[in-house]
Design an enzyme around this catalytic site. Structure first.
Site, PDB file in Angstrom:
ATOM      1  N   ASP A   1       0.697  -1.118  -0.028  1.00 47.78           N
ATOM      2  CA  ASP A   1      -0.064   0.122   0.034  1.00 47.78           C
ATOM      3  C   ASP A   1       0.818   1.150  -0.187  1.00 47.78           C
ATOM      4  O   ASP A   1       2.041   1.047   0.010  1.00 47.78           O
ATOM      5  CB  ASP A   1      -0.852   0.200   1.221  1.00 47.78           C
ATOM      6  CG  ASP A   1      -0.207   0.129   2.545  1.00 47.78           C
ATOM      7  OD1 ASP A   1       1.083   0.321   2.401  1.00 47.78           O
ATOM      8  OD2 ASP A   1      -0.902   0.553   3.486  1.00 47.78           O
TER       9      ASP A   1
ATOM     10  N   ASP B   1       1.355   4.591   2.256  1.00 48.02           N
ATOM     11  CA  ASP B   1       1.133   5.347   3.625  1.00 48.02           C
ATOM     12  C   ASP B   1       1.436   6.971   3.321  1.00 48.02           C
ATOM     13  O   ASP B   1       2.702   7.153   3.573  1.00 48.02           O
ATOM     14  CB  ASP B   1       1.869   4.610   4.935  1.00 48.02           C
ATOM     15  CG  ASP B   1       1.700   3.167   4.920  1.00 48.02           C
ATOM     16  OD1 ASP B   1       0.457   2.678   4.950  1.00 48.02           O
ATOM     17  OD2 ASP B   1       2.700   2.392   4.279  1.00 48.02           O
TER      18      ASP B   1
ATOM     19  N   ASP C   1      -3.352   4.251   2.803  1.00 50.63           N
ATOM     20  CA  ASP C   1      -3.537   4.651   4.195  1.00 50.63           C
ATOM     21  C   ASP C   1      -3.181   6.480   4.205  1.00 50.63           C
ATOM     22  O   ASP C   1      -2.208   6.864   3.935  1.00 50.63           O
ATOM     23  CB  ASP C   1      -2.940   3.937   4.994  1.00 50.63           C
ATOM     24  CG  ASP C   1      -3.257   2.639   5.375  1.00 50.63           C
ATOM     25  OD1 ASP C   1      -4.183   2.361   5.053  1.00 50.63           O
ATOM     26  OD2 ASP C   1      -2.361   1.759   5.810  1.00 50.63           O
TER      27      ASP C   1
HETATM   28  N1  CTP Z   1       0.612   1.009  11.408  1.00 52.42           N
HETATM   29  C1  CTP Z   1      -0.106   1.364  12.464  1.00 52.42           C
HETATM   30  N2  CTP Z   1      -1.460   1.309  12.536  1.00 52.42           N
HETATM   31  C2  CTP Z   1      -2.164   0.623  11.760  1.00 52.42           C
HETATM   32  C3  CTP Z   1      -1.391   0.167  10.639  1.00 52.42           C
HETATM   33  C4  CTP Z   1      -0.027   0.395  10.494  1.00 52.42           C
HETATM   34  O1  CTP Z   1       0.522   2.222  13.384  1.00 52.42           O
HETATM   35  N3  CTP Z   1      -3.578   0.458  12.045  1.00 52.42           N
HETATM   36  C5  CTP Z   1       2.172   1.385  11.237  1.00 52.42           C
HETATM   37  C6  CTP Z   1       2.778   0.077  11.431  1.00 52.42           C
HETATM   38  O2  CTP Z   1       3.773   0.250  12.623  1.00 52.42           O
HETATM   39  C7  CTP Z   1       3.558  -0.166  10.111  1.00 52.42           C
HETATM   40  C8  CTP Z   1       3.635   0.960   9.669  1.00 52.42           C
HETATM   41  O3  CTP Z   1       2.213   1.613   9.946  1.00 52.42           O
HETATM   42  O4  CTP Z   1       5.079  -0.753  10.476  1.00 52.42           O
HETATM   43  C9  CTP Z   1       3.296   0.729   7.886  1.00 52.42           C
HETATM   44  O5  CTP Z   1       2.170  -0.199   7.946  1.00 52.42           O
HETATM   45  P1  CTP Z   1       1.995  -1.182   6.568  1.00 52.42           P
HETATM   46  O6  CTP Z   1       1.774  -0.322   5.426  1.00 52.42           O
HETATM   47  O7  CTP Z   1       1.050  -2.083   6.960  1.00 52.42           O
HETATM   48  O8  CTP Z   1       3.443  -1.887   6.354  1.00 52.42           O
HETATM   49  P2  CTP Z   1       4.609  -1.390   5.532  1.00 52.42           P
HETATM   50  O9  CTP Z   1       5.714  -1.428   6.381  1.00 52.42           O
HETATM   51  O10 CTP Z   1       4.355  -0.073   5.051  1.00 52.42           O
HETATM   52  O11 CTP Z   1       4.525  -2.578   4.380  1.00 52.42           O
HETATM   53  P3  CTP Z   1       4.196  -2.509   2.848  1.00 52.42           P
HETATM   54  O12 CTP Z   1       5.272  -2.178   2.129  1.00 52.42           O
HETATM   55  O13 CTP Z   1       3.866  -3.965   2.754  1.00 52.42           O
HETATM   56  O14 CTP Z   1       2.950  -1.728   3.003  1.00 52.42           O
HETATM   57 MN    MN Z   2       2.811   0.116   3.776  1.00 54.10          MN
HETATM   58 MN    MN Z   3      -0.448   0.707   5.381  1.00 55.28          MN
END
Ligand code: CTP
Ligand code: MN
Ligand code: MN
Length: 522
Positions: free
Chosen positions: A346, A348, A446
């Site tokens: 995703d 963020d 997000d």
């Molecule tokens: N996070 C959070 N609360 C959530 C979801 C995520 O605090 N409800 C934080 C987590 O600590 C996470 C970070 O946001 O480390 C990023 O989350 P995520 O997008 O799920 O993981 P990524 O590390 O960005 O991996 P990816 O590249 O697969 O998205």
């Molecule tokens: Mn992410």
């Molecule tokens: Mn995320």
């Protein structure tokens, strides 16, 4: 001889002539004696000698028996491994194995004064009736000298390690990841976490593990994880991992939890009903939530990794929207891309405004704007509670949107142009949401809004990795008596929050060396 010596068989484990109290002879019919249960207050006839018997491979009943025996002879035997222990006695373990065990117990802080002894020292001492002099043959042989005390030790906290994206132990971490997932699929969170911690520490090693001895002094590696590593070192693959990968259940759980909006509990229920793929969900007639419907509709797109270029393009779309609504607002890319990843699941984005309070109401306006441009395919908004939520654990209380946005084929393409057509359902029939040939794709995004005063904490909290964040919070709590989340850092004793304008300041508050995002890939 005491009563223990009568009636049992000769101990088969060692040369000691003590008789093993056999469980079946116990008149009370109760369970085996519990280690450390003593019948009389122990006298310590030999000050300066405190024994600890390692239960590993010895077994609890034999350990209990030997403990009683030594105590009756006036030796002090400790039930737990504390600082006062001088003689650690083990049976059928190599010196390396005992060191590994000790490192796990003490986090690598094993005192050098502790003698690691074979059972032969214990039996010689029991026979003699006093602690015998430690001879070479009593000592456990360790294959190589202990690491230089000057050499920095590997911390058991991921936030005290540097973990780059590209590391040298992928063959092991991939295997451990499968086991972690599989454990989580059966809701064994603890086991899952143990595998994740093991994988995390391997990612931080500056060398490729080529033999088990390389792992001496490496924390966070449980017995199961070590077994997997050993299997891979010996055979190139782990039979257990291969078995999981082949299992129908793992495959079904992987496919079903891969649907946005489907958690382990729901996937488990469906898997038990025989569902195997997201396609099965559509034909099964199950009622899906709005989120799950979107998850099925865009399944292919959402399971196709987001590239860095696509993340930047999404960032530009959101930034343009935010600036048109609230000039001066800031949009920052967080998550895996901020850690240097080239692909992610995703995008963020953190949004704030330097004038505190201006960010209020921004999320609604932003998503309305995106919707009006035909870019917002789905969203679930989570209302901010405004509080800092220090009792709420790791979850934060920001106003945020878990959304799916529509991205035109050309990275950075203008939203609202022809790519944002209203016929996505026709172009992408339910359950077959592939991007090919239709000029756009769906991307999970997000969007997080935060007040400027919490910006550094939000940025740190949402940059990850998850394992890094978990250990930051654990470190704050266990080592500093502080509570950390994405809103702030709370000092328990002083009953106050510590303000921070940058991530560096937060690390300083915690007494930690600053770890830049590309080194947080724990
Ligand atoms: N996070 C959070 N609360 C959530 C979801 C995520 O605090 N409800 C934080 C987590 O600590 C996470 C970070 O946001 O480390 C990023 O989350 P995520 O997008 O799920 O993981 P990524 O590390 O960005 O991996 P990816 O590249 O697969 O998205
Ligand atoms: Mn992410
Ligand atoms: Mn995320």
């Amino acid at each position: 001889m005491t009563g223990f010596f009568g009636g049992g068989g000769v101990c088969t484990h060692c040369r000691c002539r003590a008789m093993v109290p056999l469980k079946r002879r116990r008149k009370d019919g109760g369970a085996a004696p519990i280690a450390g249960v003593q019948e009389r207050a122990p006298v310590n006839r030999f000050p300066g000698v405190e024994i600890f018997l390692l239960e590993r491979r010895m077994g609890s009943s034999r350990r209990a028996f030997l403990t009683q025996l030594a105590r009756r002879k006036g030796f002090r035997v400790q039930d737990t491994l504390g600082d006062s222990v001088t003689h650690l006695v083990s049976e059928s373990n190599s010196g390396d194995e005992v060191w590994e065990w000790l490192d796990r117990q003490t986090g690598g802080q094993t005192p050098g004064s502790l003698s690691l002894l074979d059972i032969s020292w214990f039996t010689d001492s029991m026979e003699t009736g006093r602690p015998v002099e430690i001879l070479d043959r009593h000592r456990l042989q360790v294959s190589a000298p202990r690491s230089d005390p000057e050499e920095p030790r590997i911390s058991a906290y991921a936030c005290q390690r540097r973990t780059p994206l590209d590391h040298l132990n992928k063959i092991f971490t991939d295997a451990l990841e499968v086991l972690a997932e599989n454990a989580e699929f059966s809701e064994s969170e603890g086991r899952g976490l143990a595998f994740r911690k093991a994988g995390s520490v391997l990612r931080s090693l500056p060398f490729a593990v080529s033999r088990m001895e390389d792992l001496r002094g490496v924390p966070c590696l449980g017995e199961h994880s070590r077994k997997i590593i050993q299997e891979i070192l010996e055979d190139g693959v782990s039979g257990e991992v291969e078995g999981v990968l082949r299992s129908e259940r793992y495959r079904a759980m992987k496919a079903l939890t891969g649907v946005f909006g489907v958690g382990v509990k729901t996937a488990d229920r469906w898997a038990r009903e025989g569902l195997r793929t997201p396609g099965d969900l559509l034909t099964s007639g199950h009622r899906l939530s709005r989120e799950q419907e979107a998850g099925v509709r865009y399944y292919e797109d959402l399971n196709c990794p987001v590239t860095r270029a696509e993340a930047d393009a999404i960032g530009e779309i959101v930034e343009e929207a935010v600036h048109s609504i609230l000039p001066g607002a800031r949009v920052t890319l967080m998550g895996g891309f901020r850690r240097g990843k080239e692909a992610g699941h995703d995008v963020d984005l953190l949004i704030t405004h330097p004038e505190e309070g201006k960010e209020e109401g921004l999320l609604g306006k932003l998503t309305s704007w995106l919707d009006s441009q035909g870019v917002l395919l789905y969203q679930r908004v989570s209302e901010g509670s405004g509080g800092r939520g220090r009792e709420s654990g790791p979850m934060d209380h920001f106003h945020r949107s878990f959304s799916i946005l529509k991205l035109g084929e050309q990275p950075g393409a203008q939203p609202g142009a022809s790519s944002a057509d209203q016929t996505q359902e026709a172009a992408a029939p339910r359950g077959q949401g592939g991007a090919q040939g239709r000029g756009w794709r769906a991307v999970r995004v997000d969007l997080v809004i935060c007040p400027y005063s919490q910006y550094a904490y939000a940025l740190l909290g949402w940059t990850g990795s998850q394992q890094f964040e978990r250990d930051l919070r654990r470190f704050a709590s266990q080592e500093r008596d502080m509570s950390l989340n994405s809103h702030g850092l709370y000092q328990r004793e002083q009953n106050r929050y510590l303000p921070a304008a940058s991530e560096e300041e937060i690390f300083t508050h915690l007494g930690l060396e600053f770890i830049p995002p590309p080194q947080r890939n724990a």
